[in-house]
Design a protein around this motif. Structure first.
Motif, PDB file in Angstrom:
ATOM      1  N   ARG A  32      19.716  24.909-129.941  1.00 42.79           N
ATOM      2  CA  ARG A  32      18.904  23.585-130.140  1.00 42.79           C
ATOM      3  C   ARG A  32      18.025  23.543-128.755  1.00 42.79           C
ATOM      4  N   SER A  33      16.979  22.565-129.153  1.00 41.57           N
ATOM      5  CA  SER A  33      16.242  22.371-127.743  1.00 41.57           C
ATOM      6  C   SER A  33      16.582  21.381-126.671  1.00 41.57           C
ATOM      7  N   LEU A  34      17.923  20.585-127.097  1.00 39.80           N
ATOM      8  CA  LEU A  34      18.781  19.812-126.123  1.00 39.80           C
ATOM      9  C   LEU A  34      19.881  20.677-125.503  1.00 39.80           C
ATOM     10  N   PRO A  35      19.653  21.472-124.248  1.00 34.27           N
ATOM     11  CA  PRO A  35      20.832  22.204-123.971  1.00 34.27           C
ATOM     12  C   PRO A  35      21.828  21.326-123.306  1.00 34.27           C
ATOM     13  N   LEU A  36      22.815  20.594-124.095  1.00 33.98           N
ATOM     14  CA  LEU A  36      23.652  19.579-123.489  1.00 33.98           C
ATOM     15  C   LEU A  36      24.740  20.132-122.462  1.00 33.98           C
ATOM     16  N   ARG A  37      25.091  21.432-123.025  1.00 30.64           N
ATOM     17  CA  ARG A  37      26.356  21.736-122.110  1.00 30.64           C
ATOM     18  C   ARG A  37      25.633  22.206-120.755  1.00 30.64           C
ATOM     19  N   THR A  38      24.615  22.834-120.734  1.00 30.65           N
ATOM     20  CA  THR A  38      23.907  23.301-119.488  1.00 30.65           C
ATOM     21  C   THR A  38      23.465  21.981-118.721  1.00 30.65           C
ATOM     22  N   VAL A  39      23.046  20.915-119.314  1.00 31.31           N
ATOM     23  CA  VAL A  39      22.772  19.777-118.585  1.00 31.31           C
ATOM     24  C   VAL A  39      23.921  19.038-118.001  1.00 31.31           C
ATOM     25  N   ALA A  40      24.992  19.131-118.742  1.00 32.50           N
ATOM     26  CA  ALA A  40      26.453  18.634-118.401  1.00 32.50           C
ATOM     27  C   ALA A  40      26.777  19.658-117.068  1.00 32.50           C
ATOM     28  N   LEU A  41      26.563  20.938-117.177  1.00 33.78           N
ATOM     29  CA  LEU A  41      27.291  21.692-116.077  1.00 33.78           C
ATOM     30  C   LEU A  41      26.307  21.201-114.584  1.00 33.78           C
ATOM     31  N   GLY A  42      24.854  20.982-115.003  1.00 37.66           N
ATOM     32  CA  GLY A  42      24.014  20.695-113.700  1.00 37.66           C
ATOM     33  C   GLY A  42      24.462  19.318-113.314  1.00 37.66           C
ATOM     34  N   ALA A  43      24.695  18.410-114.184  1.00 35.63           N
ATOM     35  CA  ALA A  43      25.035  17.029-113.885  1.00 35.63           C
ATOM     36  C   ALA A  43      26.449  16.985-113.025  1.00 35.63           C
ATOM     37  N   ILE A  44      27.436  18.014-113.575  1.00 38.06           N
ATOM     38  CA  ILE A  44      28.885  18.154-112.533  1.00 38.06           C
ATOM     39  C   ILE A  44      28.253  18.468-111.213  1.00 38.06           C
ATOM     40  N   GLY A  45      27.522  19.575-111.066  1.00 36.02           N
ATOM     41  CA  GLY A  45      27.161  20.082-109.893  1.00 36.02           C
ATOM     42  C   GLY A  45      26.534  18.976-108.878  1.00 36.02           C
ATOM     43  N   SER A  46      25.388  18.274-109.606  1.00 27.29           N
ATOM     44  CA  SER A  46      25.004  17.006-108.810  1.00 27.29           C
ATOM     45  C   SER A  46      25.874  15.982-108.522  1.00 27.29           C
ATOM     46  N   LEU A  47      27.040  15.578-109.208  1.00 28.96           N
ATOM     47  CA  LEU A  47      28.073  14.626-108.973  1.00 28.96           C
ATOM     48  C   LEU A  47      28.772  15.242-107.732  1.00 28.96           C
ATOM     49  N   LEU A  48      29.118  16.547-107.641  1.00 27.70           N
ATOM     50  CA  LEU A  48      29.791  17.105-106.666  1.00 27.70           C
ATOM     51  C   LEU A  48      28.945  16.957-105.213  1.00 27.70           C
ATOM     52  N   LEU A  49      27.651  17.464-105.529  1.00 28.55           N
ATOM     53  CA  LEU A  49      26.721  17.270-104.272  1.00 28.55           C
ATOM     54  C   LEU A  49      26.771  15.779-103.827  1.00 28.55           C
ATOM     55  N   LEU A  50      26.806  14.884-104.774  1.00 27.83           N
ATOM     56  CA  LEU A  50      26.928  13.425-104.180  1.00 27.83           C
ATOM     57  C   LEU A  50      28.182  13.119-103.530  1.00 27.83           C
ATOM     58  N   ILE A  51      29.269  13.546-104.044  1.00 26.39           N
ATOM     59  CA  ILE A  51      30.657  13.244-103.307  1.00 26.39           C
ATOM     60  C   ILE A  51      30.586  13.765-102.184  1.00 26.39           C
ATOM     61  N   GLY A  52      30.414  15.320-101.954  1.00 23.68           N
ATOM     62  CA  GLY A  52      30.571  15.853-100.815  1.00 23.68           C
ATOM     63  C   GLY A  52      29.610  15.307 -99.741  1.00 23.68           C
ATOM     64  N   SER A  53      28.186  14.957-100.126  1.00 19.38           N
ATOM     65  CA  SER A  53      27.265  14.288 -99.099  1.00 19.38           C
ATOM     66  C   SER A  53      27.981  13.300 -98.303  1.00 19.38           C
ATOM     67  N   LEU A  54      28.721  12.344 -99.023  1.00 16.32           N
ATOM     68  CA  LEU A  54      29.462  11.313 -98.410  1.00 16.32           C
ATOM     69  C   LEU A  54      30.049  11.664 -96.965  1.00 16.32           C
ATOM     70  N   GLY A  55      30.384  12.841 -96.921  1.00 15.96           N
ATOM     71  CA  GLY A  55      30.920  13.474 -95.691  1.00 15.96           C
ATOM     72  C   GLY A  55      30.309  14.456 -94.876  1.00 15.96           C
ATOM     73  N   GLY A  56      29.657  15.342 -95.723  1.00 16.69           N
ATOM     74  CA  GLY A  56      28.966  16.644 -95.145  1.00 16.69           C
ATOM     75  C   GLY A  56      27.519  16.576 -95.245  1.00 16.69           C
ATOM     76  N   ALA A  57      26.943  15.356 -95.450  1.00 10.70           N
ATOM     77  CA  ALA A  57      25.434  15.641 -95.378  1.00 10.70           C
ATOM     78  C   ALA A  57      25.003  14.834 -94.134  1.00 10.70           C
ATOM     79  N   GLY A  58      23.605  14.257 -94.280  1.00 11.02           N
ATOM     80  CA  GLY A  58      23.025  13.449 -93.013  1.00 11.02           C
ATOM     81  C   GLY A  58      23.739  12.051 -92.901  1.00 11.02           C
ATOM     82  N   VAL A  59      24.875  11.923 -92.934  1.00  9.05           N
ATOM     83  CA  VAL A  59      25.539  10.817 -92.876  1.00  9.05           C
ATOM     84  C   VAL A  59      25.199   9.748 -91.627  1.00  9.05           C
TER      85      VAL A  59
END
Length: 516
Positions: A32-59
């Motif tokens: 289909r034109s909406l790649p929902l599984r791929t969107v979800a995979l990237g969203a999980i990655g982005s959420l992990l970036l957010l969680i890890g950034s709380l301690g590992g980024a430019g805090v």
């Protein structure tokens, strides 16, 4: 023969490759034109970036959320190491999703709507994340605070003030004048007026303001694609859903995002014949960051190509009003921001960073290494300065040559402007990863081959990993560099080859033996 059998029995083309990768629909039918599984995979990655950034980024030095409670362990020692690992895991998932999305785009199974859905889902967690892979946003805020106090950010650095904003500026930039244009100083001042000196709110407001640049870029892409001959889903995939945008331009955030948005809309307006409005926006882009000025001479050729008469008469009739308009708009930006021309001398400030991402700097470093084998008193600084001087001459030559080749104007002039913007990034005395987005803002609308796009994937992965999540450069951490190069090669190959490591064969063959 059913479709699944034909896919298994032949080397997969683009359409079959996507279907076999189960990118959109679980293998149950046409994608289909909406790649929902791929969107979800990237969203999980982005959420992990957010969680890890709380301690590992430019805090923040003093974080009002983590404070001194149990979660403060994320900021130090093994807790920070774990948070950093979560950031890298999230980045890996994001790249995986981006590559999968790219396969669908190239196979024409994912349209612009699908890419925009992915972009929105992947960017959303970044809006509230601490700065990722940089601390530049604290410098932006510090420079705005200086201007708000009536001090000249082109003369002094944020260390002239006290408080939470100057305290969080990276030590390298504490006493460094601002290398940005007057319009951006005005933007930074406005952010401080709006958000106050609250660090978290100021970072979020700055990110939202700069996000307007991405909105402008997305708005301009349909028209740029129409003129330059590319495909809109590919262009969106390159500059909106890219990890360079998600992690650097938005996660950073970086003012380059505002610059390229103004540049893209201004270029489109000039291509459409709305010359004065377009040149105004490109001048404003230069008033954010001087690099946008590299495109101006090429856009004058585009303006001239829309006029009638001999070439040099047309050029004169375009360049005179263009120069006048440039002067008026730039002066207006300075008056509104209440700053002068000090930014011109401050442009050299980033040159204090020395790394081999800059080709001229790498040339100087290599020359020093060779010379030190023969001479004990070889001067490192002299070799780096010499390499950078060669790079400046090369950039000037490329600019003049490409400008002359663009004299017929039209879309060819825009293509050559993109080349010069890339040359400006690569031949600059210092190259930071997000500089490569300058040329891509225009080049994304050109036609691209799958192989060329695979190089973009590899470069994007390598450039993000050139810095650590906390904003310190990682280019001399050789084990990490080796991992980054390997990840970049794998990402590049994955765009054009299904299962480049041959893992599916490794699992399928033992299973086939068991079934015999």
């Amino acid at each position: 023969m059913p479709p699944s059998a034909s896919i298994a029995s032949a080397r997969p083309g683009w359409t079959e490759l996507i279907a076999s990768d189960d990118i959109d629909n679980g293998g149950s039918g046409p994608a289909r034109s909406l790649p929902l599984r791929t969107v979800a995979l990237g969203a999980i990655g982005s959420l992990l970036l957010l969680i890890g950034s709380l301690g590992g980024a430019g805090v923040l030095i003093h974080d009002p959320i983590l404070g001194s409670g149990p979660l403060s362990a994320m900021r130090y020692g093994h807790g920070k190491d774990l948070a950093t690992a979560v950031v890298y895991l999230g980045f890996g998932l994001l790249v995986w999703a981006w590559v999968r999305l790219g396969r669908g785009v190239l196979a024409r199974l994912v349209d612009s709507r699908g890419v925009l859905l992915a972009t929105a889902a992947w960017l959303l967690p970044m809006l509230i994340a601490p700065p990722l892979f940089t601390r530049d946003v604290y410098s932006y805020l510090g420079q705005g605070l200086l201007a708000l106090h009536g001090l000249d950010p082109y003369e002094i650095g944020p260390a002239a003030l006290t408080g939470p904003i100057p305290d969080n500026v990276h030590p390298t930039w504490q006493t460094t004048p601002a290398p940005y244009g007057p319009l951006f100083i005005g933007v930074a001042k406005g952010v401080i007026l709006l958000a106050g000196d609250g660090m978290i709110s100021s970072v979020i407001v700055m990110r939202l303001v700069l996000l307007g640049g991405l909105a402008m870029l997305i708005f301009a892409l349909p028209g740029l694609v129409r003129h330059l001959g590319g495909r809109l889903p590919v262009a969106l995939w390159l500059v909106a859903a890219s990890p360079m945008t998600v992690v650097h331009l938005v996660g950073g955030p970086h003012n380059d995002m505002l610059m390229i948005g103004l540049l893209a809309v201004g270029t489109l307006l000039i291509l459409d014949g709305r010359h004065a409005a377009g040149l105004t926006l490109v001048t404003m882009a230069m008033a954010v960051k001087a690099t946008a000025g590299l495109a101006l001479p090429f856009l004058v050729w585009v303006w001239a190509s829309h006029l009638t008469g001999p070439r040099w008469q047309r050029f004169a009739r375009a360049v005179v009003p263009a120069l006048a308009l440039f002067a008026v708009v730039f002066a207006g930006c300075m008056v509104l921001s209440k700053v002068g021309l000090g930014w011109v001398s401050a442009l050299s400030a980033p040159g204090m960073i020395v790394n081999y991402l800059s080709a001229p700097t790498a040339l100087g470093q290599a020359g020093f290494v060779l010379a030190s084998l023969l001479f004990e008193d070889a001067d490192y600084g002299a070799f780096v300065s010499g390499g950078r001087a060669i790079g400046s001459l090369a950039l000037a030559a490329i600019l003049v040559w490409q400008w002359w080749k663009a004299r017929d104007g039209g879309t060819d002039a825009v293509r050559r402007a993109a080349i010069v913007l890339w040359a400006g990034a690569l031949l600059s005395p210092v190259v930071l990863p997000w500089y490569l987005t300058w040329g891509m803002a225009l080049a994304c609308a050109l036609p691209w081959t799958p192989r060329a796009l695979s190089y973009v994937v590899g470069a994007s992965v390598a450039l993000v990993l050139a810095y650590s999540p906390d904003g310190e450069q990682a280019m001399y951490n050789w084990p990490l560099v080796a991992v980054g190069v390997g990840a970049a090669c794998l990402g590049a190959l994955s765009l054009v080859r299904f299962d480049p490591l041959g893992l599916s064969d490794a699992f399928r063959r033992p299973l086939e033996r068991q079934l015999r």
